[in-house]
Design a protein around this motif. Structure first.
Motif, PDB file in Angstrom:
ATOM      1  N   GLN A 319       0.614 -12.963   0.799  1.00 54.73           N
ATOM      2  CA  GLN A 319       1.733 -12.064   1.049  1.00 54.73           C
ATOM      3  C   GLN A 319       1.532 -11.261   2.329  1.00 54.73           C
ATOM      4  O   GLN A 319       0.431 -10.795   2.612  1.00 54.73           O
ATOM      5  CB  GLN A 319       1.953 -11.135  -0.151  1.00 54.73           C
ATOM      6  N   GLN A 336      -1.868  -7.826   0.414  1.00 55.12           N
ATOM      7  CA  GLN A 336      -2.551  -7.868  -0.877  1.00 55.12           C
ATOM      8  C   GLN A 336      -3.302  -6.570  -1.136  1.00 55.12           C
ATOM      9  O   GLN A 336      -3.274  -6.041  -2.249  1.00 55.12           O
ATOM     10  CB  GLN A 336      -3.524  -9.051  -0.940  1.00 55.12           C
ATOM     11  N   GLY A 340      -1.981  -3.935  -4.186  1.00 55.35           N
ATOM     12  CA  GLY A 340      -3.008  -3.928  -5.219  1.00 55.35           C
ATOM     13  C   GLY A 340      -3.683  -2.583  -5.409  1.00 55.35           C
ATOM     14  O   GLY A 340      -4.468  -2.413  -6.347  1.00 55.35           O
ATOM     15  N   TYR A 361      -3.473 -14.141  -4.624  1.00 56.31           N
ATOM     16  CA  TYR A 361      -2.440 -14.134  -3.584  1.00 56.31           C
ATOM     17  C   TYR A 361      -1.568 -15.383  -3.659  1.00 56.31           C
ATOM     18  O   TYR A 361      -0.375 -15.331  -3.366  1.00 56.31           O
ATOM     19  CB  TYR A 361      -3.077 -14.009  -2.187  1.00 56.31           C
ATOM     20  N   PHE A 364       0.832 -14.705  -6.464  1.00 55.92           N
ATOM     21  CA  PHE A 364       1.718 -13.628  -6.029  1.00 55.92           C
ATOM     22  C   PHE A 364       2.911 -14.202  -5.268  1.00 55.92           C
ATOM     23  O   PHE A 364       4.075 -13.893  -5.559  1.00 55.92           O
ATOM     24  CB  PHE A 364       0.925 -12.664  -5.147  1.00 55.92           C
ATOM     25  N   LEU A 463      -9.452  -5.483  -6.373  1.00 53.47           N
ATOM     26  CA  LEU A 463      -8.464  -5.249  -5.330  1.00 53.47           C
ATOM     27  C   LEU A 463      -8.099  -3.772  -5.190  1.00 53.47           C
ATOM     28  O   LEU A 463      -7.546  -3.360  -4.172  1.00 53.47           O
ATOM     29  CB  LEU A 463      -7.170  -6.018  -5.638  1.00 53.47           C
TER      30      LEU A 463
END
Length: 562
Positions: A319, A336, A340, A361, A364, A463
């Protein structure tokens, strides 16, 4: 019978990590090798990546921490066998887990200096059977490119982190103000940097360090004739067997024969918008961190020759956000580490949360694309408050205190005094966004994300912020202190994840499921052995190196000798 301008035992197309491991094994078997690289630099996508290998039960883990069977159990739990995932099956997954650790031992034995990526870098689905909450990652030690010599140092593709820091050290630096230990790490890195400048060293880490060390080993052992600016546009078949390729030399076609076979490790198709539109509509090459030569040439060529393609709708999602300067950034700004963190969530264009903002990811971005089919979600919006801005960097673009004015002026970031006003600024229903934020704050106070279970995985918390104490875990914090902020998020990637279907010996399969003799493939030129899932950090580089090595092992007839 085909006529050739020259002949080698083993012809490799592309110079990624799998090409180097394959060449080193062929050298041990006393076979001649040529590596043909389309670009002017060596290293492929691996060079630009984190250079992480995901390898269960590897030599750097503690005794008893992991086993082959546990690694197989995890892959079988996370990877689905399905008709639309022909690149994976139980045999191929077991082959990977069994052979990857052998490949790693071989590479270390060739003088390539590697280490554990971290003691805490959990599997992306660590809650599933066989998942590890510590780390199965392996990375290279920082590398001085001067060790390649004057001819080859300039030919190593640029990495994303050119400092004398281990990857694990670099990931800790954002928390420096919280820990004296991390401050000491920073001082060590600074000391290495200054010493490097004084002594003329050029340090790289992550993927460039891995490929620098692999290239050095290949050069020192004279394991391959490496040629840049040598695109391959045809694989030559005779009687269904790969016997050579057509490349370019001095601007003219050049035919190279292959006694044992051809290995395709030519990258993906991330920079081919026509192929993206065909196989993964809604994605853009401009959002990709794939390298400029990833145009799918060999995907097209091998399909034309009758090879089966699979998982072509898959990418290693990453992302990102179109932050100021994104169009010229060498590495696109990932989000990310934004969504997160505590005090941040993500919503679609209806103002609703639709997934766990932590986690893989790849998953996601897949969730974004799936959501967008029913509710507009490209772009989605990362929603943050002043608590976030006071603590964390945004999309890899630095801290708000130094950058807020230019972010707002560019229109990339939106700011408002209330959640409802922020909704108006990003054109989502204000009542919906207010309800979403209130619901999130309730989850934080009650200690559980009842919608998407954020924070229940070790990886989610990895994360987050290890020093965050105000919430129920390291990744959940309220969004309640104004002003409030939003940035757009789109489904970027670090490369595509589909290609030719291969068997457990890395042989390319025809549409009828039978293998081409002498034709092998690895890396993102193939339908991933991980299917449609990314199980952990390094689930592209690890398989590329392993299946490139397996291909050489099979073609050279080495059997169980290595």
């Amino acid at each position: 019978m085909a006529q050739f301008d020259e002949t080698f035992d083993w012809v490799i197309v592309g110079s990624g990590a799998g090409s180097m491991s394959s060449a080193l094994l062929m050298k041990q078997a006393n076979k001649s090798v040529v590596i043909l690289e389309k670009a002017e630099w060596v290293g492929g996508t691996t060079c630009k990546s984190g250079g992480v290998m995901w390898i269960p039960a590897n030599r750097f883990m503690e005794p008893g921490e992991d086993t082959v069977e546990k690694g197989v159990e995890y892959l079988n739990a996370v990877v689905e066998d399905a008709p639309d995932a022909p690149g994976t099956n139980p045999e191929r997954r077991r082959t990977y887990v069994v052979e990857a650790r052998k490949m790693l031992d071989f590479i270390v034995g060739q003088g390539v200096e590697l280490e554990r990526g971290s003691t805490f870098w959990p599997d992306y689905y660590d809650e599933l059977p066989g998942g590890v909450k510590t780390s199965r990652t392996v990375t290279a030690l920082p590398f001085d490119t001067n060790e390649l010599g004057k001819e080859w140092a300039p030919k190593l593709r640029k990495g994303f982190l050119e400092v004398p820091a281990k990857l694990d050290e670099g990931m800790q630096l954002p928390y420096m103000k919280h820990s004296w230990e991390i401050k000491k790490i920073f001082l060590k890195i600074a000391g290495r940097f200054v010493l490097g400048k004084l002594t003329g060293k050029h340090w790289v880490t992550a993927g460039a360090a891995l490929q620098g060390r692999m290239l050095k080993a290949v050069l020192e052992k004279r394991a391959a004739d490496i040629r840049v600016n040598s695109p391959v546009n045809e694989v030559i078949l005779e009687g269904g067997r790969a016997v050579g390729v057509v490349t370019v030399k001095d601007g003219k076609p050049w035919r190279i024969g292959a006694n044992l076979g051809v290995l395709i490790n030519a990258g993906g198709f991330s920079q081919n918008q026509a192929m993206r539109d065909k196989y993964m509509p809604g994605t853009r090459k401009e959002w990709s961190n794939g390298i400029e030569t990833d145009t799918g040439d060999l995907h097209v060529e091998l399909e034309r020759k009758g090879a089966a393609l699979g998982q072509m709708d898959q990418m290693v999602g990453f992302q990102m956000s179109e932050a100021p300067g994104w169009d010229t950034d060498y590495v696109k700004p990932g989000t990310q580490s934004t969504t997160g963190k505590p005090h941040a969530i993500q919503v679609d264009q209806s103002g609703v949360r639709y997934m766990n903002e932590g986690g893989s990811y790849e998953e996601f971005c897949e969730n974004m694309l799936i959501r967008d089919k029913t509710v507009p979600a490209i772009p989605s919006w990362a929603i943050m408050d002043q608590q976030y801005m006071d603590k964390y960097a945004v999309a890899g673009k630095g801290m708000a205190k130094k950058n807020m004015a230019k972010w707002l002026e560019s229109g990339w970031m939106r700011k408002a005094d209330s959640v409802e006003a922020l909704a108006d600024a990003i054109k989502v229903p204000s009542a919906a966004l207010k309800g979403t934020v209130d619901r999130w704050n309730g989850f934080v106070r009650n200690g559980k994300d009842e919608d998407f279970h954020r924070g229940e995985r070790a990886y989610d918390n990895w994360l987050g912020d290890p020093f965050f104490k105000e919430g129920p875990n390291a990744c959940m914090g309220t969004i309640e202190k104004g002003p409030f902020y939003a940035i757009p998020v789109v489904p970027g990637d670090v490369g595509t994840y589909g290609g030719v279907v291969c068997d457990s010996q890395s042989r390319v399969l025809k549409a009828d499921g039978t293998p081409f003799e002498g034709l092998y493939a690895c890396g993102v030129s193939t339908a991933s052995p991980m299917g449609k899932v990314y199980p952990g950090a390094g689930a592209s580089v690890g398989p590329s190196m392993t299946f490139g090595w397996i291909a050489a092992k099979h073609a050279a007839g080495l059997g169980n000798q290595v």
